[in-house]
Design a protein around this motif. Structure first.
Motif, PDB file in Angstrom:
ATOM      1  N   ASP A   1      -0.047  36.246   5.979  1.00  0.00           N
ATOM      2  CA  ASP A   1       1.294  35.821   6.365  1.00  0.00           C
ATOM      3  C   ASP A   1       2.192  35.989   5.124  1.00  0.00           C
ATOM      4  O   ASP A   1       1.689  36.284   4.032  1.00  0.00           O
ATOM      5  CB  ASP A   1       1.205  34.344   6.792  1.00  0.00           C
ATOM      6  CG  ASP A   1       2.531  33.732   7.149  1.00  0.00           C
ATOM      7  OD1 ASP A   1       3.366  34.426   7.763  1.00  0.00           O
ATOM      8  OD2 ASP A   1       2.742  32.545   6.826  1.00  0.00           O
TER       9      ASP A   1
ATOM     10  N   ASP B   1       5.861  34.107   4.581  1.00  0.00           N
ATOM     11  CA  ASP B   1       6.613  32.900   4.217  1.00  0.00           C
ATOM     12  C   ASP B   1       5.665  31.723   4.022  1.00  0.00           C
ATOM     13  O   ASP B   1       4.841  31.429   4.882  1.00  0.00           O
ATOM     14  CB  ASP B   1       7.638  32.571   5.314  1.00  0.00           C
ATOM     15  CG  ASP B   1       8.674  33.681   5.443  1.00  0.00           C
ATOM     16  OD1 ASP B   1       9.218  34.110   4.414  1.00  0.00           O
ATOM     17  OD2 ASP B   1       8.935  34.120   6.585  1.00  0.00           O
ATOM     18  N   GLY B   2       5.773  31.069   2.883  1.00  0.00           N
ATOM     19  CA  GLY B   2       4.896  29.936   2.588  1.00  0.00           C
ATOM     20  C   GLY B   2       3.516  30.355   2.133  1.00  0.00           C
ATOM     21  O   GLY B   2       2.614  29.516   1.999  1.00  0.00           O
TER      22      GLY B   2
ATOM     23  N   TYR C   1       6.818  21.146   8.824  1.00  0.00           N
ATOM     24  CA  TYR C   1       6.923  22.608   8.979  1.00  0.00           C
ATOM     25  C   TYR C   1       8.075  22.940   9.924  1.00  0.00           C
ATOM     26  O   TYR C   1       8.829  23.881   9.705  1.00  0.00           O
ATOM     27  CB  TYR C   1       5.600  23.137   9.556  1.00  0.00           C
ATOM     28  CG  TYR C   1       5.562  24.642   9.707  1.00  0.00           C
ATOM     29  CD1 TYR C   1       5.139  25.454   8.655  1.00  0.00           C
ATOM     30  CD2 TYR C   1       5.950  25.248  10.904  1.00  0.00           C
ATOM     31  CE1 TYR C   1       5.103  26.829   8.790  1.00  0.00           C
ATOM     32  CE2 TYR C   1       5.917  26.619  11.035  1.00  0.00           C
ATOM     33  CZ  TYR C   1       5.485  27.410   9.981  1.00  0.00           C
ATOM     34  OH  TYR C   1       5.464  28.770  10.115  1.00  0.00           O
TER      35      TYR C   1
ATOM     36  N   GLU D   1      -2.783  31.955   5.786  1.00  0.00           N
ATOM     37  CA  GLU D   1      -1.627  31.419   6.536  1.00  0.00           C
ATOM     38  C   GLU D   1      -1.172  30.086   5.950  1.00  0.00           C
ATOM     39  O   GLU D   1      -1.891  29.473   5.164  1.00  0.00           O
ATOM     40  CB  GLU D   1      -2.060  31.147   7.990  1.00  0.00           C
ATOM     41  CG  GLU D   1      -1.592  32.153   9.023  1.00  0.00           C
ATOM     42  CD  GLU D   1      -0.093  32.088   9.329  1.00  0.00           C
ATOM     43  OE1 GLU D   1       0.603  31.188   8.836  1.00  0.00           O
ATOM     44  OE2 GLU D   1       0.380  32.963  10.080  1.00  0.00           O
ATOM     45  N   ASP D   2       0.015  29.635   6.369  1.00  0.00           N
ATOM     46  CA  ASP D   2       0.414  28.251   6.092  1.00  0.00           C
ATOM     47  C   ASP D   2       0.723  27.516   7.400  1.00  0.00           C
ATOM     48  O   ASP D   2       1.088  26.348   7.365  1.00  0.00           O
ATOM     49  CB  ASP D   2       1.617  28.180   5.145  1.00  0.00           C
ATOM     50  CG  ASP D   2       2.890  28.668   5.788  1.00  0.00           C
ATOM     51  OD1 ASP D   2       2.840  29.687   6.524  1.00  0.00           O
ATOM     52  OD2 ASP D   2       3.944  28.041   5.574  1.00  0.00           O
TER      53      ASP D   2
HETATM   54 MG   LIG Z   1       4.227  31.184   6.983  1.00  0.00          MG
END
Ligand SMILES: [Mg+2]
Length: 200
Positions: free
Chosen positions: A10, A12-13, A40, A149-150
């Motif tokens: 992923d 972002d983050g 989130y 991932e986040d």
């Molecule tokens: Mg993300």
């Protein structure tokens, strides 16, 4: 160098710090996060309704800002190490936007920070779109690959498809929701996990 091994990732983050740049952009519109800033879900962070926040996120994700997001934490150091010392390459799966120019900007941003050679490919979906279908396809090509991932739901889907999911720690991640998916406090831990050193 060894044959490239592919890590699904992923953005972002995980690779880039989306949130702080989004908050700064929102402040320039005079909008401040006044909800639970640890969450989130941006509707909860900002305390504004889904339709309005979706519109704002879409505007931000399709603005020039998306070409200038900074790397997250120590991501640069360990992405480079995984590539240079262990031959890993990264396949980006990002629910950024359907806008082709926003996608080009993200690709440019990532290549500028991490170096174009570390990336295997870039797959972009609509803003906030579900990744299940794409991950199911990728699980046939890269069975058992690492998937970083986040978003807890996306990490879980990855695990169900046989990927070795890893979560990047953020205040919104509650350990009781994550099952057996390991949560890494920083990229040094991701690195150690991927190359098989102890990380606890
Ligand atoms: Mg993300």
């Amino acid at each position: 160098m060894m044959d490239p091994k592919v890590i699904l990732i992923d953005t972002d983050g995980v690779l880039l710090n989306w949130r702080d740049t989004f908050d700064a952009w929102m402040m320039r519109q005079g909008i401040y996060a006044k909800g639970d800033v640890r969450q989130y879900d941006q509707t909860v962070r900002y305390g504004i309704d889904q339709e309005k926040i979706t519109h704002l996120i879409l505007m931000f994700n399709q603005s020039a800002n998306i070409g200038y997001l900074p790397p997250l934490y120590d991501s640069y150091k360990y992405v480079r190490k995984l590539y240079e010392e262990h031959g890993y390459k990264f396949l980006v799966v990002s629910s950024l936007s359907k806008d082709p120019y926003a996608q080009k900007l993200r690709t440019k941003n990532l290549k500028m920070i991490f170096g174009k050679e570390v990336f295997e490919d870039f797959i972009y979906l609509d803003t906030g779109a579900d990744k299940t279908e794409v991950l199911a396809e990728l699980s046939k090509i890269y069975p058992g690959a690492f998937w970083i991932e986040d978003k807890v739901g996306n990490a879980k889907i990855g695990s169900e498809l046989g990927f070795d999911s890893i979560l990047i720690a953020h205040p919104h991640i509650k350990t009781e929701d994550t099952g057996s998916t390991p949560i890494m406090k920083n990229w040094k831990e991701v690195y150690e996990y991927v190359i098989g050193e102890t990380w606890i």
